[in-house]
Design an enzyme around this catalytic site. Structure first.
Site, PDB file in Angstrom:
ATOM      1  N   ASP A  77      -2.210  -1.866  10.200  1.00  0.00           N
ATOM      2  CA  ASP A  77      -2.223  -1.833   8.703  1.00  0.00           C
ATOM      3  C   ASP A  77      -2.894  -3.232   8.255  1.00  0.00           C
ATOM      4  O   ASP A  77      -3.349  -3.109   7.038  1.00  0.00           O
ATOM      5  CB  ASP A  77      -1.106  -1.563   7.985  1.00  0.00           C
ATOM      6  CG  ASP A  77      -0.571  -0.227   8.025  1.00  0.00           C
ATOM      7  OD1 ASP A  77      -1.447   0.786   8.283  1.00  0.00           O
ATOM      8  OD2 ASP A  77       0.616   0.039   7.698  1.00  0.00           O
ATOM      9  N   GLY A 117       4.701  -4.020   4.003  1.00  0.00           N
ATOM     10  CA  GLY A 117       5.020  -5.323   3.626  1.00  0.00           C
ATOM     11  C   GLY A 117       4.794  -6.515   4.685  1.00  0.00           C
ATOM     12  O   GLY A 117       4.063  -7.505   4.130  1.00  0.00           O
ATOM     13  N   LYS A 155       0.765  -1.127  -0.253  1.00  0.00           N
ATOM     14  CA  LYS A 155       0.017   0.157  -0.064  1.00  0.00           C
ATOM     15  C   LYS A 155       0.876   1.350   0.056  1.00  0.00           C
ATOM     16  O   LYS A 155       1.953   1.159   0.369  1.00  0.00           O
ATOM     17  CB  LYS A 155      -0.884  -0.059   1.312  1.00  0.00           C
ATOM     18  CG  LYS A 155      -0.270   0.051   2.335  1.00  0.00           C
ATOM     19  CD  LYS A 155       0.128   1.464   3.058  1.00  0.00           C
ATOM     20  CE  LYS A 155       0.789   1.551   4.424  1.00  0.00           C
ATOM     21  NZ  LYS A 155       1.777   2.540   4.705  1.00  0.00           N
ATOM     22  N   PRO A 190       9.763  -3.930  -0.999  1.00  0.00           N
ATOM     23  CA  PRO A 190      10.736  -3.773  -0.136  1.00  0.00           C
ATOM     24  C   PRO A 190      10.764  -3.735   1.409  1.00  0.00           C
ATOM     25  O   PRO A 190       9.562  -3.442   1.794  1.00  0.00           O
ATOM     26  CB  PRO A 190      11.363  -2.181  -0.622  1.00  0.00           C
ATOM     27  CG  PRO A 190      10.493  -1.805  -1.864  1.00  0.00           C
ATOM     28  CD  PRO A 190       9.449  -2.741  -2.025  1.00  0.00           C
ATOM     29  N   VAL A 191      11.453  -4.107   2.183  1.00  0.00           N
ATOM     30  CA  VAL A 191      11.336  -4.475   3.551  1.00  0.00           C
ATOM     31  C   VAL A 191      11.558  -3.068   4.312  1.00  0.00           C
ATOM     32  O   VAL A 191      12.387  -2.178   4.005  1.00  0.00           O
ATOM     33  CB  VAL A 191      12.248  -5.424   3.996  1.00  0.00           C
ATOM     34  CG1 VAL A 191      12.265  -5.610   5.426  1.00  0.00           C
ATOM     35  CG2 VAL A 191      11.991  -6.601   3.478  1.00  0.00           C
ATOM     36  N   ALA A 224       9.795  -0.051   4.579  1.00  0.00           N
ATOM     37  CA  ALA A 224       9.723   0.753   3.702  1.00  0.00           C
ATOM     38  C   ALA A 224       8.451   1.567   3.673  1.00  0.00           C
ATOM     39  O   ALA A 224       8.411   2.558   2.742  1.00  0.00           O
ATOM     40  CB  ALA A 224       9.872  -0.006   2.168  1.00  0.00           C
ATOM     41  N   LEU A 226       5.482   0.408   3.322  1.00  0.00           N
ATOM     42  CA  LEU A 226       4.633   0.056   2.147  1.00  0.00           C
ATOM     43  C   LEU A 226       3.853  -1.089   2.650  1.00  0.00           C
ATOM     44  O   LEU A 226       3.199  -2.031   1.987  1.00  0.00           O
ATOM     45  CB  LEU A 226       5.361  -0.500   0.827  1.00  0.00           C
ATOM     46  CG  LEU A 226       6.354   0.665   0.088  1.00  0.00           C
ATOM     47  CD1 LEU A 226       7.160  -0.016  -1.103  1.00  0.00           C
ATOM     48  CD2 LEU A 226       5.331   1.531  -0.451  1.00  0.00           C
ATOM     49  N   THR A 262       0.704  -6.795   4.946  1.00  0.00           N
ATOM     50  CA  THR A 262      -0.027  -7.625   3.937  1.00  0.00           C
ATOM     51  C   THR A 262       0.283  -9.201   4.054  1.00  0.00           C
ATOM     52  O   THR A 262      -0.382  -9.828   3.563  1.00  0.00           O
ATOM     53  CB  THR A 262       0.221  -6.915   2.681  1.00  0.00           C
ATOM     54  OG1 THR A 262      -0.870  -7.531   1.495  1.00  0.00           O
ATOM     55  CG2 THR A 262       1.745  -7.126   2.156  1.00  0.00           C
TER      56      THR A 262
HETATM   57  P1  ATP Z   1       4.483  -0.279   7.700  1.00  0.00           P
HETATM   58  O1  ATP Z   1       4.102   0.419   6.339  1.00  0.00           O
HETATM   59  O2  ATP Z   1       3.226  -1.008   8.026  1.00  0.00           O
HETATM   60  O3  ATP Z   1       4.774   0.585   8.738  1.00  0.00           O
HETATM   61  P2  ATP Z   1       6.888  -1.357   6.620  1.00  0.00           P
HETATM   62  O4  ATP Z   1       6.642  -1.435   5.050  1.00  0.00           O
HETATM   63  O5  ATP Z   1       7.534  -0.014   6.922  1.00  0.00           O
HETATM   64  O6  ATP Z   1       5.372  -1.458   7.146  1.00  0.00           O
HETATM   65  P3  ATP Z   1       7.862  -3.858   6.834  1.00  0.00           P
HETATM   66  O7  ATP Z   1       8.431  -4.218   5.646  1.00  0.00           O
HETATM   67  O8  ATP Z   1       6.444  -4.426   7.482  1.00  0.00           O
HETATM   68  O9  ATP Z   1       7.707  -2.294   7.122  1.00  0.00           O
HETATM   69  O10 ATP Z   1       9.026  -4.458   7.794  1.00  0.00           O
HETATM   70  C1  ATP Z   1       9.246  -3.605   9.467  1.00  0.00           C
HETATM   71  C2  ATP Z   1      10.071  -4.793   9.943  1.00  0.00           C
HETATM   72  O11 ATP Z   1       9.398  -5.952  10.338  1.00  0.00           O
HETATM   73  C3  ATP Z   1      11.397  -4.991   9.163  1.00  0.00           C
HETATM   74  O12 ATP Z   1      12.501  -4.644  10.302  1.00  0.00           O
HETATM   75  C4  ATP Z   1      11.201  -6.618   9.235  1.00  0.00           C
HETATM   76  O13 ATP Z   1      12.456  -7.215   9.576  1.00  0.00           O
HETATM   77  C5  ATP Z   1      10.144  -7.049  10.287  1.00  0.00           C
HETATM   78  N1  ATP Z   1       9.308  -7.944   9.615  1.00  0.00           N
HETATM   79  C6  ATP Z   1       8.550  -9.129  10.178  1.00  0.00           C
HETATM   80  N2  ATP Z   1       7.941  -9.696   9.283  1.00  0.00           N
HETATM   81  C7  ATP Z   1       8.012  -9.239   8.091  1.00  0.00           C
HETATM   82  C8  ATP Z   1       7.509  -9.824   6.923  1.00  0.00           C
HETATM   83  N3  ATP Z   1       6.542 -10.909   6.750  1.00  0.00           N
HETATM   84  N4  ATP Z   1       7.876  -8.770   6.001  1.00  0.00           N
HETATM   85  C9  ATP Z   1       8.720  -7.926   6.029  1.00  0.00           C
HETATM   86  N5  ATP Z   1       9.243  -7.565   7.143  1.00  0.00           N
HETATM   87  C10 ATP Z   1       8.898  -8.344   8.248  1.00  0.00           C
END
Ligand code: ATP
Length: 317
Positions: free
Chosen positions: A141, A106, A11, A99-100, A102, A104, A109
């Site tokens: 989220d 990740g 998202k 991307p982790v 990020a 988004l 979802t």
């Molecule tokens: P949001 O937008 O909901 O704040 P994000 O996109 O910023 O999330 P994520 O990609 O969800 O962040 O990752 C945040 C942290 O969660 C990372 O440091 C990662 O190591 C950890 N994590 C735990 N489970 C997952 C997963 N299934 N996918 C990605 N990251 C994960």
């Protein structure tokens, strides 16, 4: 028993306003969340024992209990112990494209996909709102990620009101691979620096203020007018993230200077920045211009577009 593959879309935030802080440590928010085509694949394979295990192709993603997908499966096991005993545990394989860390969603979802996948695997027949309720206990989220689309999210982000869907709006996403912004840090810093601008009043007042401030972008979404939407993008967290992370500011400024960009904004707590454009062709051109301006291979660039749904089943065997 069957196995399932689900598609779990990311998202972006078209709008993120921090209304006030809350006694539970979260913030009262008004957000407009939008699903995008960039997605992970989640494969669920039944096990003959009652274990939960996670595999992931991304080195930054933990595969232990801290993985949100693992936590979603553990939640289902606790909520439905008889189904776990009858059908057995699950092996979760995550193929990461989002991307982790990020901004988004990740992890969220992935968790939403596991809730939906286990619902199918264990033949539970849960409704969308039951899945969203379970999701809310995992993260703010997660409920949005279940059904996706274009949604106004209030409360701490878990109270959802759908908007007419915004299909086929193209964009470019930019993120430095090695750069992470802690969501907790971003909100904490915002609270420290800007809490004097919070509304100190009832929840009703907060909801009314949110409606007033986001009114313009909602109008633009109702008209399905990408130019107007792009003009009204907003994210309060930019006030703390951009000054602290010059690389994010640089991406934001570079996008804004590109021909064809209708509007640009950081998503969530960053560090991903997105730029809305008029067509796929424009998106490819903007991506190329960005790559030329920043040849650093650490910079990830994606062309994607808005979609009208959340988790979808890709395959069942
Ligand atoms: P949001 O937008 O909901 O704040 P994000 O996109 O910023 O999330 P994520 O990609 O969800 O962040 O990752 C945040 C942290 O969660 C990372 O440091 C990662 O190591 C950890 N994590 C735990 N489970 C997952 C997963 N299934 N996918 C990605 N990251 C994960």
């Amino acid at each position: 028993m069957r196995s399932y593959t689900l598609i779990a879309p990311a998202k972006i935030n078209l709008y993120l306003e921090i209304i006030s802080d809350r006694p539970d440590g979260y913030h009262e928010l008004a957000m407009i969340l939008q699903s995008i085509e960039l997605a992970d694949e989640i494969h669920l394979q039944p096990l003959s024992n009652e274990k939960i295990c996670v595999n992931c192709n991304h080195p930054q993603v933990p595969t232990n209990e801290s993985n949100l997908a693992y936590r979603a499966a553990a939640l289902m096991a606790t909520q439905f112990p008889q189904a776990l005993a009858k059908y057995g545990g699950v092996e979760i394989t995550i193929r990461k494209h989002i991307p982790v860390a990020a901004g988004l969603a990740g992890g969220s979802t992935n968790a939403a996909a596991v809730l939906m996948g286990i619902d199918l695997l264990w033949d539970l027949g849960l409704t969308k709102s039951e899945l969203e309720e379970l999701g809310a206990t995992l993260g703010s989220d997660v409920p949005f990620c279940v059904a996706g689309g274009t949604v106004i999210a209030t409360g701490r982000g878990e109270q959802l009101s759908p908007l007419p869907s915004l299909d086929h709006t193209y964009m470019v996403l930019a993120k430095y691979r090695s750069l992470e912004v802690s969501t907790a840090w971003a909100y904490k810093t915002y609270r420290q620096e800007f809490s004097s601008s919070y509304l100190r009043d009832t929840e009703n007042l907060a909801a009314r203020a949110a409606a007033v401030h986001s009114e313009e972008i909602v109008k633009a979404i109702l008209k399905k007018d990408p130019r107007k939407i792009a003009e009204k993008l907003h994210n309060d967290l930019e006030r703390v993230v951009l000054p602290a992370y010059p690389q994010v500011l640089q991406l934001r400024e570079l996008f804004a200077s590109q021909e064809g960009v209708l509007g640009t904004m950081m998503s969530g707590s960053g560090p991903t920045v997105f730029a809305l454009v008029e067509s796929e062709q424009q998106a490819q051109a903007v991506k190329l211009q960005m790559r030329t301006a920043i040849p650093d291979e650490n910079l990830e660039l994606f062309v994607t577009r808005t979609i009208t749904h959340g988790i979808q089943m890709a395959q069942s065997t």
